[in-house]
Design a protein around this motif. Sequence first.
Motif, PDB file in Angstrom:
ATOM      1  N   ALA A   6     -58.622   4.911 -20.538  1.00  0.00           N
ATOM      2  CA  ALA A   6     -58.876   3.460 -19.846  1.00  0.00           C
ATOM      3  C   ALA A   6     -57.440   2.971 -19.189  1.00  0.00           C
ATOM      4  O   ALA A   6     -57.482   2.339 -18.500  1.00  0.00           O
ATOM      5  N   LEU A   7     -56.359   3.561 -19.846  1.00  0.00           N
ATOM      6  CA  LEU A   7     -55.021   3.259 -19.178  1.00  0.00           C
ATOM      7  C   LEU A   7     -54.705   4.429 -18.172  1.00  0.00           C
ATOM      8  O   LEU A   7     -53.978   3.801 -17.257  1.00  0.00           O
ATOM      9  N   CYS A  30     -43.113  -1.551 -22.444  1.00  0.00           N
ATOM     10  CA  CYS A  30     -44.306  -1.622 -23.347  1.00  0.00           C
ATOM     11  C   CYS A  30     -45.161  -2.645 -22.667  1.00  0.00           C
ATOM     12  O   CYS A  30     -45.108  -3.817 -22.519  1.00  0.00           O
ATOM     13  N   HIS A  31     -46.723  -2.200 -22.456  1.00  0.00           N
ATOM     14  CA  HIS A  31     -47.577  -3.077 -21.886  1.00  0.00           C
ATOM     15  C   HIS A  31     -49.031  -2.771 -22.566  1.00  0.00           C
ATOM     16  O   HIS A  31     -49.168  -1.801 -23.257  1.00  0.00           O
ATOM     17  N   ALA A  32     -49.679  -3.413 -22.327  1.00  0.00           N
ATOM     18  CA  ALA A  32     -51.230  -3.383 -22.740  1.00  0.00           C
ATOM     19  C   ALA A  32     -52.274  -4.014 -22.009  1.00  0.00           C
ATOM     20  O   ALA A  32     -52.086  -4.972 -20.997  1.00  0.00           O
ATOM     21  N   VAL A  33     -53.272  -3.371 -22.133  1.00  0.00           N
ATOM     22  CA  VAL A  33     -54.675  -3.904 -21.296  1.00  0.00           C
ATOM     23  C   VAL A  33     -55.729  -4.123 -22.357  1.00  0.00           C
ATOM     24  O   VAL A  33     -55.842  -3.378 -23.349  1.00  0.00           O
ATOM     25  N   LYS A  34     -56.351  -5.347 -22.291  1.00  0.00           N
ATOM     26  CA  LYS A  34     -57.541  -5.839 -23.246  1.00  0.00           C
ATOM     27  C   LYS A  34     -58.740  -5.274 -22.595  1.00  0.00           C
ATOM     28  O   LYS A  34     -59.307  -5.541 -21.576  1.00  0.00           O
ATOM     29  N   GLU A  35     -59.186  -4.300 -23.472  1.00  0.00           N
ATOM     30  CA  GLU A  35     -60.703  -3.529 -23.239  1.00  0.00           C
ATOM     31  C   GLU A  35     -61.578  -3.902 -24.338  1.00  0.00           C
ATOM     32  O   GLU A  35     -61.280  -3.720 -25.688  1.00  0.00           O
ATOM     33  N   ASP A  36     -62.810  -4.803 -23.971  1.00  0.00           N
ATOM     34  CA  ASP A  36     -63.690  -4.905 -25.120  1.00  0.00           C
ATOM     35  C   ASP A  36     -62.976  -5.545 -26.341  1.00  0.00           C
ATOM     36  O   ASP A  36     -63.493  -5.408 -27.513  1.00  0.00           O
ATOM     37  N   GLY A  37     -62.228  -6.484 -25.932  1.00  0.00           N
ATOM     38  CA  GLY A  37     -61.570  -7.262 -27.014  1.00  0.00           C
ATOM     39  C   GLY A  37     -60.515  -6.767 -27.698  1.00  0.00           C
ATOM     40  O   GLY A  37     -59.917  -7.240 -28.885  1.00  0.00           O
ATOM     41  N   ILE A  38     -59.984  -5.606 -27.421  1.00  0.00           N
ATOM     42  CA  ILE A  38     -59.155  -4.912 -27.893  1.00  0.00           C
ATOM     43  C   ILE A  38     -57.908  -4.635 -27.401  1.00  0.00           C
ATOM     44  O   ILE A  38     -58.074  -3.918 -26.060  1.00  0.00           O
ATOM     45  N   LEU A  40     -55.281  -2.379 -25.784  1.00  0.00           N
ATOM     46  CA  LEU A  40     -54.630  -0.726 -25.935  1.00  0.00           C
ATOM     47  C   LEU A  40     -53.335  -0.894 -25.475  1.00  0.00           C
ATOM     48  O   LEU A  40     -52.952  -1.316 -24.096  1.00  0.00           O
ATOM     49  N   HIS A  41     -52.410  -0.253 -26.185  1.00  0.00           N
ATOM     50  CA  HIS A  41     -50.819  -0.415 -25.759  1.00  0.00           C
ATOM     51  C   HIS A  41     -50.590   0.789 -25.297  1.00  0.00           C
ATOM     52  O   HIS A  41     -50.927   2.179 -25.547  1.00  0.00           O
ATOM     53  N   ASP A  62     -53.214 -11.344 -13.958  1.00  0.00           N
ATOM     54  CA  ASP A  62     -54.310 -10.756 -14.815  1.00  0.00           C
ATOM     55  C   ASP A  62     -54.261 -10.941 -16.340  1.00  0.00           C
ATOM     56  O   ASP A  62     -53.529 -10.595 -16.968  1.00  0.00           O
ATOM     57  N   VAL A  63     -54.983 -11.906 -16.861  1.00  0.00           N
ATOM     58  CA  VAL A  63     -55.013 -12.276 -18.094  1.00  0.00           C
ATOM     59  C   VAL A  63     -55.382 -11.132 -19.105  1.00  0.00           C
ATOM     60  O   VAL A  63     -55.122 -11.469 -20.443  1.00  0.00           O
ATOM     61  N   ARG A  64     -55.947 -10.284 -18.726  1.00  0.00           N
ATOM     62  CA  ARG A  64     -56.245  -8.903 -19.695  1.00  0.00           C
ATOM     63  C   ARG A  64     -55.159  -8.102 -19.569  1.00  0.00           C
ATOM     64  O   ARG A  64     -55.248  -6.930 -20.393  1.00  0.00           O
ATOM     65  N   ARG A  65     -54.106  -8.327 -19.172  1.00  0.00           N
ATOM     66  CA  ARG A  65     -52.725  -7.372 -19.208  1.00  0.00           C
ATOM     67  C   ARG A  65     -51.548  -8.246 -19.870  1.00  0.00           C
ATOM     68  O   ARG A  65     -51.583  -9.490 -19.339  1.00  0.00           O
ATOM     69  N   LYS A  66     -50.726  -7.565 -20.403  1.00  0.00           N
ATOM     70  CA  LYS A  66     -49.492  -8.181 -20.975  1.00  0.00           C
ATOM     71  C   LYS A  66     -48.494  -7.218 -20.969  1.00  0.00           C
ATOM     72  O   LYS A  66     -48.492  -6.045 -21.124  1.00  0.00           O
ATOM     73  N   ILE A  67     -47.231  -7.754 -21.007  1.00  0.00           N
ATOM     74  CA  ILE A  67     -46.175  -6.927 -21.194  1.00  0.00           C
ATOM     75  C   ILE A  67     -45.311  -7.528 -22.508  1.00  0.00           C
ATOM     76  O   ILE A  67     -45.015  -8.644 -22.540  1.00  0.00           O
ATOM     77  N   SER A  68     -45.464  -6.698 -23.325  1.00  0.00           N
ATOM     78  CA  SER A  68     -44.865  -6.749 -24.750  1.00  0.00           C
ATOM     79  C   SER A  68     -43.349  -6.747 -24.898  1.00  0.00           C
ATOM     80  O   SER A  68     -42.435  -7.225 -25.540  1.00  0.00           O
TER      81      SER A  68
END
Length: 141
Positions: A6-7, A30-38, A40-41, A62-68
Amino acid sequence: MRTIPALHGLGTRMWRAVTMELRVPYYFVCHAVKEDGIWLHESCFLWREADVIDLCQDVVQDVRRKISQLSMLLPAESGRWVMEEVEEVWTLPAADEQAAIFFARDRRQMGHTTDMPLATFDQEKQKIYSRPRARNKGNIR
């Protein structure tokens, strides 16, 4: 070695070790994508400032992505490296070539643009990244 399709996409290969010969700032993200409510980092190193700017701008939209976490790996003396967490990133979206200013937690300017006067960013600057704040979990000590 495991990749997350997915990433990365199918068939992506990743290096287990990297040799850094150029003594220029690198960016650890360090970033993440939200797929099916989860969420993925993923963690990665970027060396082009333009790639960091593009990633930050994509995440803002994009609210389905974040940088942690966003940190800079800076060359120091005697072949050593220092990693510093980035507090904020500001950019000039109207400029011909996008430039950004990276600030450390102590408000010190970091990276390639340390010589760029802050007055350059006074007019149409745009904040494209702020370090995430820890959530308050009550009075736990």
